[in-house]
Each structure stands twice: as C-alpha cells, then as structure tokens.
Scaffold this motif. Sequence first.
Motif, PDB file in Angstrom:
ATOM      1  N   VAL A  78       0.060 -43.360  21.240  1.00  0.00           N
ATOM      2  CA  VAL A  78      -0.603 -43.294  22.540  1.00  0.00           C
ATOM      3  C   VAL A  78      -1.630 -42.167  22.498  1.00  0.00           C
ATOM      4  N   GLN A  80      -4.738 -40.413  25.041  1.00  0.00           N
ATOM      5  CA  GLN A  80      -5.247 -40.401  26.399  1.00  0.00           C
ATOM      6  C   GLN A  80      -6.186 -39.222  26.577  1.00  0.00           C
ATOM      7  N   ILE A  97      -3.431 -47.343  23.249  1.00  0.00           N
ATOM      8  CA  ILE A  97      -2.036 -47.523  22.853  1.00  0.00           C
ATOM      9  C   ILE A  97      -1.971 -48.516  21.698  1.00  0.00           C
TER      10      ILE A  97
END
Length: 330
Positions: A78, A80, A97
């Motif tokens: 993941v 971000q 992801i």
Amino acid sequence: MKNLLLTVLIVIALSFHVNAQEVDTIPISTKNLDIRLKRSPLPTRIGILQFEPVDLKPALVNAKVNYWKTKTSIGINVNQAAFSDNWKGGGVNSLAIGGLVNYKAEYSKESYSYVSEVILQYGKVKNKSQLQKKTTDRIYWDNKAAIQLSKNWYFFGSINFESQFDKGFSYSKDAQGNEKENLLSKFMSPGYLTESIGFEYKPNKVFSTRIGTGTARQTFVLDTNLYKTNANNFGVKKGKNFRNELAFQIVTSYEKEIFQNIMLKTRYNMFIPYDNFGHIDHRLDINLVAKVNRFINVSVTGVGLYDRDTDLKIQGSQTLALGMMIVFPR
C-alpha cells in the motif's frame, strides 16, 4: 665440653644418614636385567558366565515419506500520499495498492519430478482528478514433469498459461483536457497457452535451463473487435481469435539468496518460431526481495519484453514496493 662434643657427634651422624639416603635413591637402569616377578601365592578362581536369551519385540514406526514440498507467499503493498490545498511544493493526492500470491509445489521421487507454480499479481493506483490505472496485472501458471537421464540432464514436458485479470488501457486527453481511455487488452485478450518437450540442464538447485525442441504456443484474443483499438492484435489476424505457432524455446531460471535476507529470482524466455527464425521473442523477469523482518519486505520487480506482435520496440516495466509478506510454511 662434653655437651659440645655430643652435639658434634649427633650432627655428623645425621649428615651420614642423609648422604646414605641420597645414595639409596639414585635411579638404576633396569635395562638388560633379568627381573622376574614372583607368582602371587593367593589362589585365583574364574567364575562361569551364564547368558540367558531375551526376547526383543520389533519396534514399528508408523511413518510415511512425503515426496511433496509446497510453499505459498501472500503479499500486499500500500502506498499513499496526501497534500494540503496550499502545499507549495507541488504534488497530487494518490493511493496505490497491490497484491501478490505465489504458490509453488514440488514432487520428487527417485528420478521423477514435477513442479507446479502459480503467480497472481494485481495492483492499481488512483491519483486525484485522474482515472484509475493499473500498476501490475498478471496470471501465470507453469507445470513441468521431468525424468532424470544423467547427473545434470533431464527429459521434460511442460505446459503453461498466461493472461491478465483486468482491462488494460492507454491514456490520452480530449480537447477539454479530460483523460480518456483507449482499450488495449483484457482477460484472454491476449491469453497464451504454451506446450513444450525437450531437455533440461540442471546442475544445482538454483539454476536450470530448458531447451524446448518441440514447442507449440497458442495465442488467444477472444475479443474479436480488439483490433479496432490495438492494431497489432497480438499477432492474431483481424477478426480472428486464435493463432498457433511451432517454435524452438529456451527458458532459463535462477533463484538464490545472494545476500543474507536478500533473494534474487530471474527468468528468461526466448521463443523462436520455426516458420520465421528472424522473429525472435524475448522476455526477462527480475525480482529482488529484501526481507526487513518476519513480515515486512522491500521488493523491486522489472520486466523487459521484445515481441514484434505487440510492439516494434522493447517494452519495460518496473515497480518498487514496501509491503507485508506472509510465507507458508514458515
């Protein structure tokens, strides 16, 4: 006077006694001396040893030999990023992801062996004000059976399948600056099924080379309208959904822990059609995984592809990910 004389005599006597002891303790060599030890006068008696048979019951071990060895790896990554509206350094909010499942089963008994490996990969990224895009997408299943001919050589037969999960697009912008998608591929468009027989050279557990003298590959494009957005159509004639090729194939694999907790895995595939020796396909997969701890790892994956049925230039992809990996059995 008498006491003094007595004292002197005692001293002389003690000196003589000490000298006599020193002379008596001088070691004497016993070499060439005929020394015989006298037999002990005490009577001796040897007892009679008695043995009795003992019944031993055989111990039965209820154990079975397992000729199978399996390994399953499950990973998720993941990434971000977020920025405030007044962030002057520039940037765009994003979320990415990706997932990986790698299953490998090996059977080995005497001179026979069988290996099956499944690789499933899928990942997406979403940037603010942009369309979702794939980062990785692959379905791969390889099966190989072999019989040992000599120390390092095997005769093998293999079959493998490769395709993708989701639609693949190229992206452009319209007159208003909005992104638009152009369909390039989808599940079973293309899909590849490859059968091969030949000889395998395997000098150790980390390196092997398959020489597929008899290889057939079927290319599937089930969407017969795909050529409208992908002119090459993966080598399948326009409006058709199937193509068969006979070829000579070489597949080389290398997998080893090159440093402590750092695993390198590579696979090179060369495909030479018998009807066109000048049209050679090449694919190189490289995967480097560094284990941080029991669950966390860093991975770098790269793919190089040259296939004129898809593009006249070399294609490449690269991903760097930090994520969690669970391996069974531990």
